[in-house]
Design a protein around this motif. Structure first.
Motif, PDB file in Angstrom:
ATOM      1  N   TRP A  69      21.578 -10.818 -37.044  1.00 29.73           N
ATOM      2  CA  TRP A  69      22.779 -11.602 -36.949  1.00 29.73           C
ATOM      3  C   TRP A  69      23.358 -11.689 -35.569  1.00 29.73           C
ATOM      4  O   TRP A  69      23.304 -12.742 -35.011  1.00 29.73           O
ATOM      5  N   LEU A  70      23.386 -10.717 -34.711  1.00 29.12           N
ATOM      6  CA  LEU A  70      23.687 -10.550 -33.427  1.00 29.12           C
ATOM      7  C   LEU A  70      22.797 -11.526 -32.629  1.00 29.12           C
ATOM      8  O   LEU A  70      23.159 -12.230 -31.760  1.00 29.12           O
ATOM      9  N   TRP A  71      21.487 -11.378 -32.877  1.00 23.57           N
ATOM     10  CA  TRP A  71      20.245 -12.116 -32.192  1.00 23.57           C
ATOM     11  C   TRP A  71      20.570 -13.733 -32.473  1.00 23.57           C
ATOM     12  O   TRP A  71      20.819 -14.437 -31.487  1.00 23.57           O
ATOM     13  N   LEU A  72      20.691 -13.941 -33.878  1.00 17.60           N
ATOM     14  CA  LEU A  72      20.726 -15.490 -34.010  1.00 17.60           C
ATOM     15  C   LEU A  72      21.999 -16.043 -33.690  1.00 17.60           C
ATOM     16  O   LEU A  72      22.146 -17.210 -33.157  1.00 17.60           O
ATOM     17  N   VAL A  73      23.157 -15.410 -34.051  1.00 12.35           N
ATOM     18  CA  VAL A  73      24.251 -16.111 -33.653  1.00 12.35           C
ATOM     19  C   VAL A  73      24.789 -16.207 -31.973  1.00 12.35           C
ATOM     20  O   VAL A  73      25.591 -17.057 -31.740  1.00 12.35           O
ATOM     21  N   ASN A  74      24.335 -15.147 -31.370  1.00 13.10           N
ATOM     22  CA  ASN A  74      24.662 -15.255 -29.900  1.00 13.10           C
ATOM     23  C   ASN A  74      23.493 -15.594 -29.004  1.00 13.10           C
ATOM     24  O   ASN A  74      23.568 -15.805 -27.843  1.00 13.10           O
ATOM     25  N   GLY A  75      22.369 -16.074 -29.658  1.00 14.15           N
ATOM     26  CA  GLY A  75      21.141 -16.514 -28.829  1.00 14.15           C
ATOM     27  C   GLY A  75      20.860 -15.734 -27.772  1.00 14.15           C
ATOM     28  O   GLY A  75      20.380 -15.966 -26.803  1.00 14.15           O
ATOM     29  N   ILE A  76      20.752 -14.437 -28.155  1.00 15.86           N
ATOM     30  CA  ILE A  76      20.209 -13.417 -27.062  1.00 15.86           C
ATOM     31  C   ILE A  76      18.873 -13.611 -26.882  1.00 15.86           C
ATOM     32  O   ILE A  76      18.135 -13.826 -27.892  1.00 15.86           O
ATOM     33  N   SER A  77      18.384 -13.452 -25.588  1.00 13.41           N
ATOM     34  CA  SER A  77      16.912 -14.061 -25.506  1.00 13.41           C
ATOM     35  C   SER A  77      16.368 -13.138 -24.169  1.00 13.41           C
ATOM     36  O   SER A  77      17.339 -12.839 -23.162  1.00 13.41           O
ATOM     37  N   GLY A  78      15.207 -13.211 -23.782  1.00 12.84           N
ATOM     38  CA  GLY A  78      14.837 -12.590 -22.498  1.00 12.84           C
ATOM     39  C   GLY A  78      13.622 -11.803 -22.908  1.00 12.84           C
ATOM     40  O   GLY A  78      13.384 -11.243 -24.004  1.00 12.84           O
ATOM     41  N   PRO A  79      12.613 -11.462 -21.895  1.00 13.74           N
ATOM     42  CA  PRO A  79      11.417 -10.754 -22.353  1.00 13.74           C
ATOM     43  C   PRO A  79      11.923  -9.204 -22.754  1.00 13.74           C
ATOM     44  O   PRO A  79      11.234  -8.644 -23.310  1.00 13.74           O
ATOM     45  N   TRP A  80      12.893  -8.736 -22.274  1.00 12.27           N
ATOM     46  CA  TRP A  80      13.476  -7.576 -22.735  1.00 12.27           C
ATOM     47  C   TRP A  80      13.665  -7.343 -24.112  1.00 12.27           C
ATOM     48  O   TRP A  80      13.297  -6.336 -24.767  1.00 12.27           O
ATOM     49  N   LEU A  81      14.006  -8.359 -24.656  1.00 11.68           N
ATOM     50  CA  LEU A  81      14.323  -8.258 -26.074  1.00 11.68           C
ATOM     51  C   LEU A  81      13.116  -8.292 -26.956  1.00 11.68           C
ATOM     52  O   LEU A  81      12.946  -7.735 -27.904  1.00 11.68           O
ATOM     53  N   HIS A  82      12.106  -9.155 -26.397  1.00  9.79           N
ATOM     54  CA  HIS A  82      10.709  -9.075 -27.238  1.00  9.79           C
ATOM     55  C   HIS A  82       9.988  -7.492 -27.170  1.00  9.79           C
ATOM     56  O   HIS A  82       9.539  -6.968 -28.037  1.00  9.79           O
TER      57      HIS A  82
END
Length: 140
Positions: A69-82
């Motif tokens: 939910w946190l990821w999808l709603v807030n559009g968190i991205s970046g290589p660190w997330l992968h």
């Protein structure tokens, strides 16, 4: 639910899940050390381990849901997330592998000694440290 409230809930769930991920392998250490003639101690430890697994696994799924939910709603991205998601997948695999180990103990089929379980018990600590550093530092 607001972002900060969900983030706080996610952190509480992660802490709760990790409590189980830290303690269940410790019970395995104790199970591996139970003498063959100590059925009562073995049964008590198996009961504890089974209840803990049944408690911590649904919490792990709630961690995944709240994190998603946190990821999808807030559009968190970046290589660190992968990289963090790779660690999360490893933690989910670790959780499920604990079920297999518990089943081996229940069936009297465990072939590993307490020293192996002591090392196995360290894996979630390393994975947690990696995830925390990735989330806080976002190194890439």
């Amino acid at each position: 639910m607001a972002y900060l409230e969900m983030k706080a809930l996610h952190i509480v769930l992660v802490v709760s899940w990790f409590a189980g991920l830290f303690y269940l392998p410790r019970i395995f250490v104790n199970l591996a050390m139970v003498p063959a003639d100590s059925a009562a101690e073995r049964d008590r430890l198996l009961l504890m381990a089974g209840k803990l697994y049944r408690f911590m696994t649904p919490i792990g799924y709630l961690v995944l849901l709240s994190g998603g939910w946190l990821w999808l709603v807030n559009g968190i991205s970046g290589p660190w997330l992968h990289a963090k998601l790779v660690l999360v997948v490893l933690l989910v695999g670790y959780n499920h592998y604990c079920r297999r180990l518990l089943r081996d103990f229940e069936q009297g089929a465990n072939r590993r000694g307490h020293v192996w379980f002591r090392w196995f018990n360290e894996a979630p600590t390393l994975l947690l440290a990696g995830a925390v550093f990735l989330v806080v530092l976002k190194p890439f």
